[in-house]
Enzyme design. Structure first.
Site, mmCIF file in Angstrom:
data_model
loop_
_atom_site.group_PDB
_atom_site.id
_atom_site.type_symbol
_atom_site.label_atom_id
_atom_site.label_comp_id
_atom_site.label_asym_id
_atom_site.label_seq_id
_atom_site.Cartn_x
_atom_site.Cartn_y
_atom_site.Cartn_z
ATOM 1 N N TYR A 55 21.936 17.987 17.837
ATOM 2 C CA TYR A 55 21.168 16.571 17.771
ATOM 3 C C TYR A 55 21.176 16.236 16.265
ATOM 4 O O TYR A 55 20.404 16.959 15.602
ATOM 5 C CB TYR A 55 19.920 16.582 18.432
ATOM 6 C CG TYR A 55 19.743 16.916 19.826
ATOM 7 C CD1 TYR A 55 21.046 16.843 20.714
ATOM 8 C CD2 TYR A 55 18.613 17.106 20.707
ATOM 9 C CE1 TYR A 55 21.235 16.945 22.028
ATOM 10 C CE2 TYR A 55 18.229 17.432 21.978
ATOM 11 C CZ TYR A 55 19.653 17.371 22.683
ATOM 12 O OH TYR A 55 19.582 17.493 23.880
ATOM 13 N N SER A 206 18.267 13.419 31.759
ATOM 14 C CA SER A 206 18.626 12.432 32.166
ATOM 15 C C SER A 206 18.207 11.784 33.352
ATOM 16 O O SER A 206 18.952 11.404 33.972
ATOM 17 C CB SER A 206 20.470 12.367 32.106
ATOM 18 O OG SER A 206 20.818 11.040 31.739
ATOM 19 N N LEU A 208 16.752 9.195 34.069
ATOM 20 C CA LEU A 208 17.113 7.781 34.158
ATOM 21 C C LEU A 208 19.008 7.463 33.788
ATOM 22 O O LEU A 208 19.152 6.187 33.939
ATOM 23 C CB LEU A 208 16.424 7.008 33.006
ATOM 24 C CG LEU A 208 15.101 7.078 32.801
ATOM 25 C CD1 LEU A 208 14.550 6.357 31.677
ATOM 26 C CD2 LEU A 208 14.334 6.497 34.336
ATOM 27 N N ALA A 209 19.515 8.392 34.198
ATOM 28 C CA ALA A 209 21.037 8.369 34.124
ATOM 29 C C ALA A 209 21.508 7.494 32.735
ATOM 30 O O ALA A 209 22.166 6.658 32.894
ATOM 31 C CB ALA A 209 21.585 7.544 35.431
ATOM 32 N N GLY A 210 20.889 7.971 31.750
ATOM 33 C CA GLY A 210 21.341 7.440 30.440
ATOM 34 C C GLY A 210 20.817 6.016 30.293
ATOM 35 O O GLY A 210 21.396 5.299 29.419
ATOM 36 N N GLY A 211 19.714 5.622 31.048
ATOM 37 C CA GLY A 211 19.146 4.370 31.065
ATOM 38 C C GLY A 211 19.590 3.309 31.860
ATOM 39 O O GLY A 211 19.058 2.274 32.250
ATOM 40 N N LEU A 213 19.174 3.697 34.949
ATOM 41 C CA LEU A 213 18.005 3.314 36.181
ATOM 42 C C LEU A 213 16.799 2.820 35.626
ATOM 43 O O LEU A 213 15.824 2.416 36.529
ATOM 44 C CB LEU A 213 17.806 4.552 36.726
ATOM 45 C CG LEU A 213 18.995 5.382 37.494
ATOM 46 C CD1 LEU A 213 18.785 6.600 38.047
ATOM 47 C CD2 LEU A 213 19.096 4.444 39.150
ATOM 48 N N GLY A 215 17.396 -0.340 34.569
ATOM 49 C CA GLY A 215 17.487 -1.663 35.016
ATOM 50 C C GLY A 215 18.055 -2.479 33.836
ATOM 51 O O GLY A 215 18.353 -3.739 34.023
ATOM 52 N N LYS A 216 18.334 -2.027 32.737
ATOM 53 C CA LYS A 216 18.591 -2.845 31.552
ATOM 54 C C LYS A 216 20.094 -3.108 31.695
ATOM 55 O O LYS A 216 20.457 -4.110 30.704
ATOM 56 C CB LYS A 216 18.038 -1.936 30.255
ATOM 57 C CG LYS A 216 19.102 -0.760 30.012
ATOM 58 C CD LYS A 216 18.767 -0.027 28.573
ATOM 59 C CE LYS A 216 17.366 0.386 28.489
ATOM 60 N NZ LYS A 216 17.187 1.134 27.117
#
Length: 346
Positions: A55, A206, A208-211, A213, A215-216
């Site tokens: 990272y 993950s 949120l599945a990389g964001g 989920l 909703g963005k």
């Protein structure tokens, strides 16, 4: 913050783990703010901080090390080895040579004399698993790491690793860290049952599945400035594919984002809180890794701690994405080498 036992280690860990991939060059470049976020997570009851040498090419480990000065005993510190750390082809992978060098680099950057959980970031088909386990066993005996873990391993390889550990008298992987979310459910097929059979703790990444989920990312909506999708496309490779809207997998996610939002609304939850709670509902999961980039994102995720989904909500999510299914292969986190064209063609 709920506590759970990490596999058979006897260690009590928080149901939320703080992931730090977006703290540093890959996300939030304000180091002081990143440190405050780590402190806020610890104060909220999170006691696992997860990072990796790759990272920000080591910069994130340095931030984590600064944040834990004076608070080292408050955190179960986890980091990883495998990723490419320079132009030398030997500065990557899971060989004994590289692991022994990489752990010293991580210890220096983290400013500590031991790592609580040292995880191999991906499988390394070029290295015998007993070679890797032998190096990790020596590090445990030297006191430089407390436990060894794997990440993104298929179920059969977990079983093979445990078999080789038993056969050679080596330390076993105590944990596995797979991708897992409403959109990424293939670990339910083999990773979870294999890990459970071997008494492993599971920290999922993950949620949120990389964001997706949160909703963005919605069909017809403008993509948020500074979103993970922008960063991912710049990085390219597998990470960028997750947000390539020309692909059918990404289109399937766009379709189902609306349906997931409807389930969340019916349950009286935000999509993000629904998604994180979904991962913790599986009995195999010990902790779920949240990876905020900003203090606002951290506060929102902390507000969802303790959320539990009822059976009707879980059934509704199963209708959208069946158990064991994954919408987009780019979200699996690893390309099996036996599926490359050169391995499938005579």
């Amino acid at each position: 913050m709920e506590r759970r036992i990490l596999g058979r280690t006897g260690v009590h860990v928080s149901a939320y783990c703080l992931g730090t991939m977006m703290l540093g060059p890959w996300g939030n470049t304000d180091q002081d703010e990143c440190i405050r976020m780590i402190h806020r997570a610890l104060d909220a009851g999170i006691n696992v901080v997860d990072t990796a040498d790759v990272y920000g090419e080591g910069a994130t480990e340095e931030i984590v090390g600064r944040a834990l000065r004076g608070r080292r005993d408050d955190a179960i510190l986890a980091t990883k080895v495998f990723g490419q750390m320079g132009p030398d082809p030997n500065h990557h992978g899971l060989s004994r040579r590289w692991i022994m060098r990489a752990v010293e680099d991580s210890l220096r950057r983290l400013g500590t004399d031991h790592i609580d959980l040292y995880q191999v970031h991906r499988p390394d088909p070029d290295t015998a698993i007993e070679e890797t386990l032998g190096a990790l066993t020596d590090l445990i005996r030297q006191g430089k790491i407390r436990y060894a873990g794997s990440s993104t391993f298929p179920g059969w390889l977990l079983a093979e690793a445990h078999h080789e550990a038993e056969r050679h008298g080596l330390a076993r992987f105590a944990t596995e860290q797979p991708p897992y979310s409403i959109f990424v459910r293939h670990p339910e097929l083999d990773v979870f049952p294999s890990a459970q059979a071997h008494g492993m703790g599971i920290l999922v990444w993950s949620p949120l599945a990389g964001g997706w989920l949160t909703g963005k990312y919605r069909r017809g909506a403008e993509e948020p400035q500074g979103s993970r999708a922008v960063w991912a496309r710049k990085r390219g490779g597998r990470v960028g594919l997750r947000f390539d809207l020309s692909r059918s997998g990404a289109q399937r996610k766009l379709d189902l984002v609306e349906d997931v939002a409807a389930v969340a609304d019916k349950a009286g939850l935000s999509p993000a809180h629904l998604a994180v709670a979904f991962t913790l509902a599986h009995p195999a999961v010990t902790s779920t890794i949240i990876g905020p980039k900003t203090p606002e994102q951290l506060e929102d995720l902390l507000a969802g701690a303790g959320t539990r989904l009822d059976q009707d909500t879980l059934d509704a999510l199963d209708e959208l994405v069946p158990p064991g299914a994954t919408l987009d292969d780019a979200d699996r986190g690893w390309d099996p080498p036996w599926m490359r064209p050169e391995a499938r063609r005579h």
